[in-house]
Design a protein around this motif. Structure first.
Motif, mmCIF file in Angstrom:
data_model
loop_
_atom_site.group_PDB
_atom_site.id
_atom_site.type_symbol
_atom_site.label_atom_id
_atom_site.label_comp_id
_atom_site.label_asym_id
_atom_site.label_seq_id
_atom_site.Cartn_x
_atom_site.Cartn_y
_atom_site.Cartn_z
ATOM 1 N N LEU A 85 20.860 0.007 -3.099
ATOM 2 C CA LEU A 85 20.840 -1.011 -4.149
ATOM 3 C C LEU A 85 21.201 -2.391 -3.602
ATOM 4 C CD1 LEU A 85 22.477 0.955 -7.112
ATOM 5 C CD2 LEU A 85 20.076 0.306 -6.880
ATOM 6 N N ASN A 86 21.974 -2.408 -2.529
ATOM 7 C CA ASN A 86 22.377 -3.692 -1.934
ATOM 8 C C ASN A 86 21.396 -4.182 -0.879
ATOM 9 O OD1 ASN A 86 24.751 -4.019 -3.437
ATOM 10 N ND2 ASN A 86 25.921 -2.722 -2.034
ATOM 11 N N SER A 87 20.380 -3.371 -0.589
ATOM 12 C CA SER A 87 19.415 -3.744 0.448
ATOM 13 C C SER A 87 18.203 -4.450 -0.163
ATOM 14 C CB SER A 87 18.960 -2.482 1.192
ATOM 15 O OG SER A 87 17.928 -2.787 2.112
ATOM 16 N N ASP A 88 17.656 -5.402 0.587
ATOM 17 C CA ASP A 88 16.429 -6.071 0.145
ATOM 18 C C ASP A 88 15.208 -5.549 0.891
ATOM 19 O OD1 ASP A 88 16.873 -7.082 2.656
ATOM 20 O OD2 ASP A 88 16.944 -9.197 2.043
ATOM 21 N N ARG A 89 15.367 -4.473 1.644
ATOM 22 C CA ARG A 89 14.247 -3.903 2.395
ATOM 23 C C ARG A 89 13.344 -3.109 1.447
ATOM 24 N NH1 ARG A 89 16.947 -1.320 7.739
ATOM 25 N NH2 ARG A 89 14.761 -0.675 8.075
ATOM 26 N N PRO A 90 12.030 -3.275 1.555
ATOM 27 C CA PRO A 90 11.102 -2.623 0.624
ATOM 28 C C PRO A 90 11.252 -1.109 0.553
ATOM 29 C CG PRO A 90 9.966 -4.309 1.891
ATOM 30 C CD PRO A 90 11.331 -4.185 2.494
ATOM 31 N N ARG A 91 11.509 -0.464 1.689
ATOM 32 C CA ARG A 91 11.637 0.994 1.665
ATOM 33 C C ARG A 91 12.873 1.435 0.893
ATOM 34 N NH1 ARG A 91 10.906 3.629 7.494
ATOM 35 N NH2 ARG A 91 11.642 5.418 6.272
ATOM 36 N N ALA A 92 13.916 0.645 0.939
ATOM 37 C CA ALA A 92 15.115 0.967 0.159
ATOM 38 C C ALA A 92 14.804 0.865 -1.333
ATOM 39 C CB ALA A 92 16.263 0.030 0.529
ATOM 40 N N GLN A 93 14.121 -0.208 -1.706
ATOM 41 C CA GLN A 93 13.776 -0.399 -3.111
ATOM 42 C C GLN A 93 12.823 0.687 -3.605
ATOM 43 O OE1 GLN A 93 12.306 -4.429 -3.288
ATOM 44 N NE2 GLN A 93 14.223 -5.293 -2.516
ATOM 45 N N CYS B 229 14.345 7.206 -9.527
ATOM 46 C CA CYS B 229 14.407 7.013 -10.985
ATOM 47 C C CYS B 229 13.170 7.588 -11.671
ATOM 48 C CB CYS B 229 14.560 5.529 -11.301
ATOM 49 S SG CYS B 229 16.115 4.806 -10.696
ATOM 50 N N TYR B 230 12.022 7.435 -11.032
ATOM 51 C CA TYR B 230 10.782 7.996 -11.574
ATOM 52 C C TYR B 230 10.873 9.502 -11.702
ATOM 53 C CZ TYR B 230 5.946 9.754 -11.287
ATOM 54 O OH TYR B 230 4.774 10.450 -11.480
ATOM 55 N N ARG B 231 11.381 10.169 -10.662
ATOM 56 C CA ARG B 231 11.495 11.617 -10.694
ATOM 57 C C ARG B 231 12.489 12.073 -11.762
ATOM 58 N NH1 ARG B 231 8.473 14.911 -10.220
ATOM 59 N NH2 ARG B 231 10.053 16.451 -9.690
ATOM 60 N N GLU C 294 19.496 1.902 -15.796
ATOM 61 C CA GLU C 294 18.572 0.973 -16.451
ATOM 62 C C GLU C 294 17.122 1.375 -16.192
ATOM 63 O OE1 GLU C 294 17.626 -3.844 -16.550
ATOM 64 O OE2 GLU C 294 19.036 -3.013 -15.093
ATOM 65 N N GLN C 295 16.798 1.711 -14.949
ATOM 66 C CA GLN C 295 15.422 2.100 -14.622
ATOM 67 C C GLN C 295 15.037 3.406 -15.314
ATOM 68 O OE1 GLN C 295 13.625 1.867 -10.742
ATOM 69 N NE2 GLN C 295 15.238 0.509 -9.972
ATOM 70 N N ALA D 79 16.281 4.660 -18.067
ATOM 71 C CA ALA D 79 16.149 4.413 -19.510
ATOM 72 C C ALA D 79 14.837 3.698 -19.831
ATOM 73 C CB ALA D 79 17.343 3.594 -20.010
ATOM 74 N N ALA D 80 14.426 2.779 -18.954
ATOM 75 C CA ALA D 80 13.164 2.069 -19.187
ATOM 76 C C ALA D 80 11.987 3.041 -19.206
ATOM 77 C CB ALA D 80 12.965 1.002 -18.115
ATOM 78 N N HIS D 81 12.030 4.050 -18.343
ATOM 79 C CA HIS D 81 10.985 5.075 -18.324
ATOM 80 C C HIS D 81 11.031 5.950 -19.583
ATOM 81 C CE1 HIS D 81 9.303 4.513 -14.350
ATOM 82 N NE2 HIS D 81 10.480 4.600 -13.773
ATOM 83 N N CYS D 82 12.186 5.999 -20.234
ATOM 84 C CA CYS D 82 12.379 6.929 -21.359
ATOM 85 C C CYS D 82 12.356 6.244 -22.726
ATOM 86 C CB CYS D 82 13.698 7.686 -21.181
ATOM 87 S SG CYS D 82 13.730 8.765 -19.739
ATOM 88 N N GLN D 83 11.830 5.035 -22.769
ATOM 89 C CA GLN D 83 11.758 4.340 -24.058
ATOM 90 C C GLN D 83 10.917 5.110 -25.065
ATOM 91 O OE1 GLN D 83 10.406 0.389 -22.930
ATOM 92 N NE2 GLN D 83 12.496 -0.413 -23.012
#
Length: 402
Positions: free
Chosen positions: A293-301, A308-310, A343-344, A346-350
């Protein structure tokens, strides 16, 4: 008053907690337990071993057990410390977290040599956990053979799931031989289930609840009327969600391909699936959600996005098993502290009616759903040691009446 020692042993750590009983241990249902002190030996088997303690207004000496390099030394250090505190003789029972109870053990059980042997035979089903669960039991059995030792099982909470939830679509005779979905993290789910009526106002005991136990190991459980109906983990603690270093659910054909076409041995495949996959494998950075969460590297994100998707996909599946959803509860290290993950998810579960209160979520408050959310969303810290102590006391009281 008698005291109960709880031991929760992992591959590189040994958590312990000492509980006092409120009321005599033979006073039946009027007895309860509260923690005096909790601690953890960490880094066992590595060169970074240490010990930490948390006291609960117990008056126990500030001197903690010394750090220990392995499980044997940790148990020995703990026993010496308890003796020096004048507490060892007050212990009436020791409760242990045991990951796998198999087909034999569906409730807290007093241990003897035969039962320990049955549990040891289950090691292939939980190779990363079972040996370390049993190690302190064996050590204490050798050092204090008269001490009552009680096992509490991560699989027990799921033992009464419907047959269709436990079956694999394999020849039925294999089910009779124990090839079934067991489910894990049951002690955590049991604790949360007991806490729900005290946390959720006007809680309906027949409610449909999904609990998300999100730590280095991660799973979800569908609970209705306090009973487990389905879980994401199955025959082993590898199935289901991606975890810190475990892959979660994977096409069995891929495993066959790795062995038959890539020439990997079963040990190499096990290492890949258990220790090199999950968040660590996806990110190439770390298995620790905080680092990702503290990384800005694309693979981390992307690792966090996949995670969260799973979770959201499995929530959809478990909601179908429940026939609807009233509440979702987040617990364990990531579930309790990682607001962006909640947050992510919950967004998938709206579509299910989940709507978070952003400020409450960021503050890790107990209730994180908005006032208009059709599904309650909650953050409830888990406490496996507490539920072990409660079950241990109940079990010990039964031994007094026989």
């Amino acid at each position: 008053m008698g005291k109960i020692l709880v031991i929760n042993s992992g591959s590189s750590s040994l958590k312990f907690a000492l509980f006092d009983t409120v009321g005599p241990v033979d006073s039946g249902p009027s007895s309860s337990v509260h923690a005096l002190v909790k601690g953890q030996f960490s880094g066992l088997g590595t060169d970074r071993y240490d010990v930490s303690m948390t006291r609960h207004k117990s008056g126990i000496s500030a001197v903690s057990p010394g750090s220990a390099p392995d499980h044997h030394a940790a148990v020995a250090s703990l026993l010496i410390w308890l003796e020096r505190q004048g507490l060892l003789d007050d212990i009436v029972a020791v409760g242990h977290r045991v990951v796998h109870g198999g087909q034999h053990f569906h409730q807290a059980t007093q241990l003897d040599g035969q039962k320990v042997a049955l549990l040891e035979a289950l090691t292939p089903l939980a190779p990363l956990h079972q040996p370390y669960s049993l190690a302190p039991i064996k050590i204490l059995g050798e050092r204090l053979p008269e001490l009552v030792q009680i096992a509490c099982f991560d699989t027990a909470f799921h033992a009464h799931q419907p047959l269709e939830a436990k079956q694999f679509a394999l020849p039925y005779a294999m089910f009779d031989r124990g090839f079934q979905r067991y489910g894990f993290h049951g002690l955590s789910y049991d604790y949360i289930t007991r806490r729900l009526p005290t946390v959720i106002p006007d809680f309906n005991h027949d409610a449909s609840v999904i609990v998300a136990h999100l730590g280095n190991g991660a799973s979800l459980c569908a609970i209705q009327a306090g009973t487990s109906l389905a879980s994401t983990m199955g025959f082993t603690a590898l199935e289901g969600l991606p975890m810190g270093t475990r892959c979660g659910s994977i096409d069995a054909g891929l495993v066959l391909h790795l062995i038959a076409q890539e020439g990997m041995t079963t040990d190499e495949v096990a290492t890949l699936l258990y220790k090199e996959s999950g968040l660590l494998g996806l990110s190439g950075i770390s298995s620790d959600m905080r680092a990702l969460l503290n990384s800005d590297r694309p693979r981390a994100q992307q690792a966090v996005t996949h995670y969260c998707y799973r979770i959201a996909r499995e929530i959809g599946s478990l909601s179908a098993a429940l026939g609807g959803l009233d509440h979702i509860v987040f617990t364990a290290g990531i579930g309790e502290h990682a607001a962006p993950v909640r947050e992510q998810v919950a967004a998938h579960c709206q579509w299910l009616g989940v709507d978070l209160d952003g400020e409450a979520n960021q503050a890790n408050q107990s209730c994180i759903s908005s006032t208009t959310s059709r599904v309650g969303a909650w953050v409830i810290p888990t406490d496996e040691e507490q539920v072990i102590a409660e079950d241990c006391l109940t079990m010990y009281q039964k031994t007094l009446t026989h």
